[in-house]
Design a protein around this motif. Structure first.
Motif, PDB file in Angstrom:
ATOM      1  N   PHE A   1      48.375  26.132  -0.523  1.00 17.11           N
ATOM      2  CA  PHE A   1      49.001  26.632   0.933  1.00 17.11           C
ATOM      3  C   PHE A   1      49.804  25.571   1.688  1.00 17.11           C
ATOM      4  O   PHE A   1      51.108  26.152   1.586  1.00 17.11           O
ATOM      5  N   ILE A   2      49.049  24.924   2.167  1.00 18.01           N
ATOM      6  CA  ILE A   2      49.694  24.640   2.913  1.00 18.01           C
ATOM      7  C   ILE A   2      50.751  23.155   2.603  1.00 18.01           C
ATOM      8  O   ILE A   2      52.272  22.909   3.015  1.00 18.01           O
ATOM      9  N   LEU A   3      50.440  22.397   1.795  1.00 19.19           N
ATOM     10  CA  LEU A   3      51.386  21.852   0.793  1.00 19.19           C
ATOM     11  C   LEU A   3      52.465  22.417  -0.210  1.00 19.19           C
ATOM     12  O   LEU A   3      53.850  21.933   0.449  1.00 19.19           O
ATOM     13  N   LEU A   4      52.597  24.209  -0.566  1.00 21.09           N
ATOM     14  CA  LEU A   4      53.494  25.217  -0.973  1.00 21.09           C
ATOM     15  C   LEU A   4      54.488  25.295   0.514  1.00 21.09           C
ATOM     16  O   LEU A   4      55.474  25.070   0.229  1.00 21.09           O
ATOM     17  N   VAL A   5      54.349  25.609   1.518  1.00 18.58           N
ATOM     18  CA  VAL A   5      54.841  25.794   2.801  1.00 18.58           C
ATOM     19  C   VAL A   5      55.736  25.090   3.102  1.00 18.58           C
ATOM     20  O   VAL A   5      56.834  24.858   3.534  1.00 18.58           O
ATOM     21  N   ILE A   6      55.080  23.763   3.325  1.00 18.74           N
ATOM     22  CA  ILE A   6      55.727  22.209   3.429  1.00 18.74           C
ATOM     23  C   ILE A   6      57.071  21.815   2.433  1.00 18.74           C
ATOM     24  O   ILE A   6      57.801  21.721   2.695  1.00 18.74           O
ATOM     25  N   LEU A   7      56.699  22.429   1.222  1.00 16.27           N
ATOM     26  CA  LEU A   7      57.171  22.107  -0.054  1.00 16.27           C
ATOM     27  C   LEU A   7      58.525  23.194   0.155  1.00 16.27           C
ATOM     28  O   LEU A   7      60.193  22.746   0.607  1.00 16.27           O
ATOM     29  N   PHE A   8      58.471  24.003   0.550  1.00 13.48           N
ATOM     30  CA  PHE A   8      59.833  25.225   0.697  1.00 13.48           C
ATOM     31  C   PHE A   8      60.699  25.421   1.676  1.00 13.48           C
ATOM     32  O   PHE A   8      61.736  25.253   2.067  1.00 13.48           O
TER      33      PHE A   8
END
Length: 294
Positions: free
Chosen positions: A264-271
């Motif tokens: 979830f944290i990596l997806l937030v950083i990506l978007f």
């Protein structure tokens, strides 16, 4: 702009998913049969049929030379995707436990080889190609008795007749095609048998169908196993003088929750990065320099 960026990202992800449904084609020969060593464009069954036809007739193309082999051997897996080649060849293992180790050694020792990773098919890839090809020789299919691999007009033989059939095909002055439908076990022996036959031959390794994408869900079995362990623990607690029964099944232990949190944290950083890139703007006008540039 943000919606367009998100759409492009989704398209890339969908494209990667569809690309994983391709099947590979690997070809090798002791002669200068292949001009190209790899083709990364999307390949079709019609193009592979044309390649086989050029080999059978001895005509050259942008892929193969004008060499007419005496035998074309095609090893075929029932199901295989291109992204499964790493596990098939044990590329990330230090132990030589690959069931196709002989295939690796044959390709490495070949004079020319070709790798086509992105072959698109809707199913029955090789059988549909061979059912429509015309050759002056014979198409032999070596398979197990319970295999559903079928080619129109082919002669079917047993797997223990591969070497004898290949030897007779080399000496009959015709171009024959030998299809070896690989079983689940002991695949190396069939590569070794073909490699032991001397002659002008071209070999291929491919698949009949891509392995379907799927995730095996075993919640019921896992639930039963965890429930049995909980019952055993409760029985031990009761034996020790305590009476605590619980039917709670924890499907989300600590490591699983930690993995979800990290993803979830990596997806937030990506978007967040995609949105920042989408908000970048260049100035619409530039001021003239106040001093003369040297």
């Amino acid at each position: 702009m943000k919606l367009i960026t998100l759409f492009l990202v989704a398209s890339v992800l969908c494209g990667l998913t569809l690309a994983s449904l391709n099947i590979p084609i690997i070809g090798w020969s002791s002669q200068n049969a292949f001009i190209k060593s790899e083709i990364f464009d999307t390949y079709s069954s019609e193009q592979f049929r044309e390649m086989l036809s050029n080999l059978v007739s001895g005509q050259s193309s942008d892929i193969v030379n004008s060499i007419k082999p005496e035998l074309i051997t095609i090893f075929v897996e029932q199901q295989l995707r291109t992204d499964e080649l790493s596990s098939l060849f044990d590329s990330y293992s230090n132990q030589p436990a690959s069931k196709v180790a002989s295939l690796k050694s044959n390709i490495e020792a070949a004079r020319t080889s070709i790798f086509i990773p992105y072959v698109s098919t809707s199913g029955s890839f090789l059988s549909s190609v061979l059912s429509t090809i015309s050759i002056d020789g014979t198409i032999y299919v070596a398979t197990e008795s319970n295999s559903d691999f079928h080619v129109n007009g082919a002669s079917y033989i047993r797997l223990n007749q591969i070497k004898a059939t290949a030897s007779s095909s080399i000496s009959n002055n015709k171009v024959d095609i030998l299809v070896v439908v690989l079983p689940e076990d002991n695949q190396n022996q069939y590569f070794e048998q073909i490699n032991s036959v001397e002659g002008n031959s071209v070999n291929f390794f491919t698949a009949e169908n891509p392995t379907p994408l799927g995730f095996t869900m075993k919640f019921e079995q896992e639930k039963q196993a965890v429930y049995d362990a909980a019952v055993l623990a409760d029985s031990n607690s009761t034996t020790n003088g305590t009476n605590s029964t619980s039917d709670y099944i924890n499907y989300f232990p600590g490591p699983v929750l930690e993995a979800y949190l990290i993803v979830f944290i990596l997806l937030v950083i990506l978007f967040a990065g995609i949105c920042c890139i989408a908000d970048l703007q260049v100035p619409d006008k530039y001021e003239a320099p106040k001093q003369k540039v040297l």
